[in-house]
Write a protein that holds these residues in place. Sequence first.
Motif, PDB file in Angstrom:
ATOM      1  N   TRP A 112       0.780  -1.237   0.000  1.00 37.56           N
ATOM      2  CA  TRP A 112       0.000   0.000   0.000  1.00 37.56           C
ATOM      3  C   TRP A 112       0.812   1.287   0.000  1.00 37.56           C
ATOM      4  CZ3 TRP A 112       0.602   3.618   3.821  1.00 37.56           C
ATOM      5  CH2 TRP A 112       1.224   3.204   5.007  1.00 37.56           C
ATOM      6  N   HIS A 113       2.102   1.230   0.336  1.00 40.53           N
ATOM      7  CA  HIS A 113       2.888   2.452   0.466  1.00 40.53           C
ATOM      8  C   HIS A 113       3.669   2.701  -0.825  1.00 40.53           C
ATOM      9  CE1 HIS A 113       5.684   5.437   1.981  1.00 40.53           C
ATOM     10  NE2 HIS A 113       5.032   5.484   3.135  1.00 40.53           N
ATOM     11  N   ALA A 114       3.224   3.681  -1.619  1.00 37.72           N
ATOM     12  CA  ALA A 114       3.803   3.917  -2.937  1.00 37.72           C
ATOM     13  C   ALA A 114       5.289   4.242  -2.870  1.00 37.72           C
ATOM     14  CB  ALA A 114       3.052   5.047  -3.641  1.00 37.72           C
ATOM     15  N   GLY A 115       5.684   5.091  -1.938  1.00 39.35           N
ATOM     16  CA  GLY A 115       7.086   5.449  -1.825  1.00 39.35           C
ATOM     17  C   GLY A 115       7.951   4.275  -1.426  1.00 39.35           C
ATOM     18  N   PHE A 116       7.458   3.453  -0.517  1.00 35.61           N
ATOM     19  CA  PHE A 116       8.212   2.276  -0.095  1.00 35.61           C
ATOM     20  C   PHE A 116       8.362   1.300  -1.256  1.00 35.61           C
ATOM     21  CE2 PHE A 116       8.595  -1.932   1.830  1.00 35.61           C
ATOM     22  CZ  PHE A 116       9.619  -1.725   2.741  1.00 35.61           C
ATOM     23  N   ARG A 117       7.305   1.110  -2.033  1.00 34.26           N
ATOM     24  CA  ARG A 117       7.400   0.223  -3.200  1.00 34.26           C
ATOM     25  C   ARG A 117       8.444   0.730  -4.185  1.00 34.26           C
ATOM     26  NH1 ARG A 117       1.614   0.398  -3.293  1.00 34.26           N
ATOM     27  NH2 ARG A 117       1.699   1.629  -5.208  1.00 34.26           N
ATOM     28  N   GLU A 118       8.471   2.029  -4.397  1.00 36.85           N
ATOM     29  CA  GLU A 118       9.433   2.602  -5.338  1.00 36.85           C
ATOM     30  C   GLU A 118      10.866   2.398  -4.857  1.00 36.85           C
ATOM     31  OE1 GLU A 118      10.454   6.961  -7.366  1.00 36.85           O
ATOM     32  OE2 GLU A 118       8.541   6.630  -6.336  1.00 36.85           O
ATOM     33  N   ASP A 119      11.068   2.498  -3.546  1.00 34.14           N
ATOM     34  CA  ASP A 119      12.411   2.321  -2.992  1.00 34.14           C
ATOM     35  C   ASP A 119      12.813   0.855  -2.872  1.00 34.14           C
ATOM     36  OD1 ASP A 119      12.597   5.057  -2.730  1.00 34.14           O
ATOM     37  OD2 ASP A 119      12.014   5.077  -0.614  1.00 34.14           O
ATOM     38  N   ASN A 120      11.849  -0.054  -2.906  1.00 40.24           N
ATOM     39  CA  ASN A 120      12.126  -1.495  -2.731  1.00 40.24           C
ATOM     40  C   ASN A 120      11.422  -2.292  -3.828  1.00 40.24           C
ATOM     41  OD1 ASN A 120      13.403  -1.633   0.246  1.00 40.24           O
ATOM     42  ND2 ASN A 120      11.742  -0.140   0.240  1.00 40.24           N
ATOM     43  N   PRO A 121      11.815  -2.103  -5.087  1.00 45.49           N
ATOM     44  CA  PRO A 121      11.064  -2.706  -6.195  1.00 45.49           C
ATOM     45  C   PRO A 121      11.111  -4.228  -6.228  1.00 45.49           C
ATOM     46  CG  PRO A 121      13.119  -1.742  -6.972  1.00 45.49           C
ATOM     47  CD  PRO A 121      12.964  -1.305  -5.556  1.00 45.49           C
ATOM     48  N   ASP A 122      12.095  -4.832  -5.587  1.00 49.37           N
ATOM     49  CA  ASP A 122      12.234  -6.297  -5.640  1.00 49.37           C
ATOM     50  C   ASP A 122      11.610  -7.003  -4.447  1.00 49.37           C
ATOM     51  OD1 ASP A 122      13.682  -6.064  -8.028  1.00 49.37           O
ATOM     52  OD2 ASP A 122      15.563  -5.773  -6.930  1.00 49.37           O
ATOM     53  N   ALA A 140      -6.478  -2.342  -9.272  1.00 47.23           N
ATOM     54  CA  ALA A 140      -6.568  -1.668 -10.570  1.00 47.23           C
ATOM     55  C   ALA A 140      -6.698  -0.156 -10.414  1.00 47.23           C
ATOM     56  CB  ALA A 140      -7.756  -2.219 -11.361  1.00 47.23           C
ATOM     57  N   THR A 141      -7.100   0.314  -9.228  1.00 45.15           N
ATOM     58  CA  THR A 141      -7.201   1.753  -8.992  1.00 45.15           C
ATOM     59  C   THR A 141      -5.840   2.400  -8.789  1.00 45.15           C
ATOM     60  OG1 THR A 141      -7.364   1.517  -6.578  1.00 45.15           O
ATOM     61  CG2 THR A 141      -9.409   1.362  -7.851  1.00 45.15           C
ATOM     62  N   GLY A 142      -4.818   1.595  -8.534  1.00 46.16           N
ATOM     63  CA  GLY A 142      -3.488   2.126  -8.296  1.00 46.16           C
ATOM     64  C   GLY A 142      -3.155   2.367  -6.834  1.00 46.16           C
ATOM     65  N   PHE A 143      -4.110   2.208  -5.939  1.00 46.16           N
ATOM     66  CA  PHE A 143      -3.833   2.426  -4.526  1.00 46.16           C
ATOM     67  C   PHE A 143      -3.077   1.245  -3.914  1.00 46.16           C
ATOM     68  CE2 PHE A 143      -7.396   5.330  -5.171  1.00 46.16           C
ATOM     69  CZ  PHE A 143      -6.921   6.465  -4.535  1.00 46.16           C
ATOM     70  N   LEU A 144      -3.274   0.072  -4.462  1.00 45.41           N
ATOM     71  CA  LEU A 144      -2.610  -1.130  -3.985  1.00 45.41           C
ATOM     72  C   LEU A 144      -1.809  -1.730  -5.124  1.00 45.41           C
ATOM     73  CD1 LEU A 144      -5.638  -2.776  -2.128  1.00 45.41           C
ATOM     74  CD2 LEU A 144      -3.881  -1.303  -1.139  1.00 45.41           C
ATOM     75  N   ASP A 145      -0.799  -2.521  -4.765  1.00 52.66           N
ATOM     76  CA  ASP A 145       0.024  -3.168  -5.783  1.00 52.66           C
ATOM     77  C   ASP A 145       0.386  -4.557  -5.280  1.00 52.66           C
ATOM     78  OD1 ASP A 145       1.534  -3.490  -8.104  1.00 52.66           O
ATOM     79  OD2 ASP A 145       3.356  -2.820  -7.100  1.00 52.66           O
TER      80      ASP A 145
END
Length: 432
Positions: A112-122, A140-145
Amino acid sequence: MTRLDSPFRIGDATVPNRLYRAPLLECAGNGPGAVDRLVAELEPAAEAGAGLVCQGATIVRGEGGCAAPGMTRVHDDGFVADLSRLTDAVHNHGGRIAVQLEHGGLRSMETWHAGFREDNPDLEQLAVSEPPRLLRAMAATGFLDYDARVLSTEEAYELAADFGRAARRCADAGYDVIHLAGANMGILQQFLSPFYNRRADEFADGARFLELVHDEIRSRAGDVPLMTKVPAETAAPPVVRRRLSADDAVDICARLADHGYDAVVPVTASVFWDASVVRGEYPARAWSDDRYRAGYEAAFGGRLRARLVAFGNWVESKAYDFDPTWNADLCRRVRRAVDVPVLCEGGVRGRAEADRLLGGACDAVGMGRPFYAEPRLPARLLGADDAEAVCENCNNCAVPQAAGAPGVCRTPRVLREAGKLRRAGAYEPSEE
C-alpha cells in the motif's frame, strides 16, 4: 466481584492487576535510539501501575512484513538483547511486559505504500493464497500493488519457525509474555480468514498454522506464556461473503486454548485495514495538517490519491463510529467457552466500564489510544472508581502514522485536559 487491582495469571506469569496497555505503534524502528524510545514510550505505563504493558506489533523477519513505517523488528540477536533495558525498566516498577509478534503479509507496506514500493522494487509480499479477486480489482485503482509470493507448505513452516526464533530472543531479553498479532489483517489473520485462505494443503485449516506457531515457540522458547488475538470478521462489509463469523472466532479460541495457548484476545474485525480497527471520528485535523502532507503523498502516490484516501476515511468514519466496549459481547461468549484468561480491549474508556467487564466478559481490560494523551493513565484508573480517559476518539493520533509520524495525541482540548490533571497530581501512583 473481580477488582481491577487484583492479580491474575497468564500461564506461569503473575500479572499484578487486570489493567493493561494494549499494543500500539511505537514507531521506534531499529536504528540508534530505538530502545531508548521504546523505554520512553512504555515505562510510564508501568510506573503508573499498569499490570501488563504490551509492546506494539513487532516484525519477526529482517526484511518486509511491516504494516506501517517505523515498526521494530526482532530478527537480530544483538538488538533484541539490548531490549532487556526495556524489560528491566518495566520490571523495576513491578509490571509485566508482552511483545506482540507480527508479519503483515498482504497488508505490508509492499502493498500500500507507494514510496516504499518505489524504494524497494524487488520486495514481494508474502501471501497465504493468491490475493482475493476483490483485492485484485481494488489494485486496478493504483492504490494497492500486488506482487505476492504464495507461501509453499515448506515456506509456511519456515515462517512459523521465525515466530519461534523471535519468541526465543524476546524471552531471553526478559519479556514475560509473547503476544501474537492474530488480527488487524496481518498474516496470522490471513491464515485464519476464509477471505484470504484458499489453500489446498494442511494450512487450508488456518488454525493449524497458529497451532504450528505455538509448537515452534514452545520448542525454542520453552514455557514462556503465550497469547494471541483472534478475529471475528463481522465488521467486514456485506459484499464480503467469505469471512470469520463470531461462532468461528469462539471455536478458534477454544481450539487454541486446548492446544496450549495461555490467553486469548477476541476482537471484531474486518478483512480490510479500515476504520473498524480505530472506531471514532473522522480525523480532520490530522488530514489537514501541512506537516504530514508530503508524507501522505509519498505513501499514497500523490496529492490526489492522498485526498481520495482521506475521503474514504471520512466515509468509513460514518460506518464505524465509536462504540463503547465494542468487543465485549464476543469476549463474553469466548469466556464461556475457554478455561484460559480472556483479555478485552476496544473502546474501553473508564474505570466503571472496566469494572463491569471484569468477571463477566473478561479477566483483564486493555486500553490503547487513550495512552497517547495520558501515558500515565493507570494511576488515575486504579486510583478512582469514577476515572475516565480524556481521549475523545478523534483519531488524530493514528492517521499521521501512515506518513511515518509517531502516535501522539494532537487534539488541543484533550491535551489541555491532560495537562490540568498532570498539574493536579492525578498521574502519581497511589502509595498504598
